[in-house]
Design a protein around this motif. Structure first.
Motif, mmCIF file in Angstrom:
data_model
loop_
_atom_site.group_PDB
_atom_site.id
_atom_site.type_symbol
_atom_site.label_atom_id
_atom_site.label_comp_id
_atom_site.label_asym_id
_atom_site.label_seq_id
_atom_site.Cartn_x
_atom_site.Cartn_y
_atom_site.Cartn_z
ATOM 1 N N ARG A 174 0.839 -1.209 0.000
ATOM 2 C CA ARG A 174 0.000 0.000 0.000
ATOM 3 C C ARG A 174 0.871 1.255 0.000
ATOM 4 O O ARG A 174 0.528 2.263 -0.630
ATOM 5 C CB ARG A 174 -0.918 -0.013 1.221
ATOM 6 N N ASP A 175 2.003 1.205 0.690
ATOM 7 C CA ASP A 175 2.920 2.351 0.711
ATOM 8 C C ASP A 175 3.506 2.598 -0.677
ATOM 9 O O ASP A 175 3.685 3.753 -1.086
ATOM 10 C CB ASP A 175 4.031 2.128 1.733
ATOM 11 N N LEU A 192 3.049 6.048 -2.903
ATOM 12 C CA LEU A 192 4.166 6.776 -3.518
ATOM 13 C C LEU A 192 3.908 7.000 -5.009
ATOM 14 O O LEU A 192 4.133 8.096 -5.529
ATOM 15 C CB LEU A 192 5.482 6.020 -3.309
ATOM 16 N N CYS A 193 3.434 5.959 -5.689
ATOM 17 C CA CYS A 193 3.125 6.077 -7.124
ATOM 18 C C CYS A 193 2.038 7.118 -7.362
ATOM 19 O O CYS A 193 2.138 7.930 -8.294
ATOM 20 C CB CYS A 193 2.694 4.730 -7.697
ATOM 21 N N ALA A 194 1.015 7.106 -6.515
ATOM 22 C CA ALA A 194 -0.090 8.061 -6.664
ATOM 23 C C ALA A 194 0.394 9.499 -6.488
ATOM 24 O O ALA A 194 -0.159 10.420 -7.091
ATOM 25 C CB ALA A 194 -1.198 7.743 -5.654
ATOM 26 N N GLU A 195 1.438 9.680 -5.675
ATOM 27 C CA GLU A 195 2.012 11.014 -5.461
ATOM 28 C C GLU A 195 3.022 11.384 -6.545
ATOM 29 O O GLU A 195 3.606 12.468 -6.502
ATOM 30 C CB GLU A 195 2.703 11.057 -4.086
#
Length: 144
Positions: A55-56, A60-63
């Motif tokens: 999930r982390d 990170l990818c989403a950010e």
């Protein structure tokens, strides 16, 4: 009631760890190599310093933060960790994990040393086995 120590015994092996000096890429590789959804970062004394999960990576990818080879794991790991003890029951831990909305719980011994990690999948599997055994015992009782 099944306890965490029984789940860890069935799973076998040690928790997957990377040092706190690792990169996010190192953590992702370790999860992939061991086919697990989380890695632990232990302190020098063996206690958990942090956890990093699938999930982390997604967050990170989403950010837009994807340069994992240059990204230190230290600021990305979760340090506010809820830990379990070997004597905790599956039911107790399922309640905690559901309420706090996380899927991996480190298990520590009485000295606070990391001895394993249980996932929500491990707990659901154990609960299903426990329920099936109870149902069989009730069927046997009824027919005798």
């Amino acid at each position: 009631m099944m306890q965490l120590k029984e789940i860890l015994k069935k799973k076998g092996g040690q928790p997957v760890t990377v040092p706190t000096t690792a990169t996010v890429a190192d953590a992702i590789r370790a999860m992939n190599d061991h086919k697990v959804g989380s890695v632990m970062m232990p302190n020098a004394d063996g206690s958990p310093a942090g956890i990093f999960t699938e999930r982390d990576v997604l967050n990170l990818c989403a950010e837009g933060r994807t340069d994992f080879a240059k990204m230190s794991i230290r600021p990305c790991m979760i340090c506010d960790i809820t830990v379990g003890k070997p004597g905790d029951t599956v039911s107790e831990v399922l309640v905690i994990m559901t309420a706090k909305r996380f899927r991996h719980m480190p298990v520590v011994d009485d000295d606070g040393k990391l001895i394993g990690v249980v996932s929500i999948g491990d707990l659901v599997k154990a609960k299903l086995e426990e329920t099936a055994q109870e149902a069989q015992a009730l069927r046997n009782y009824i027919t005798t």
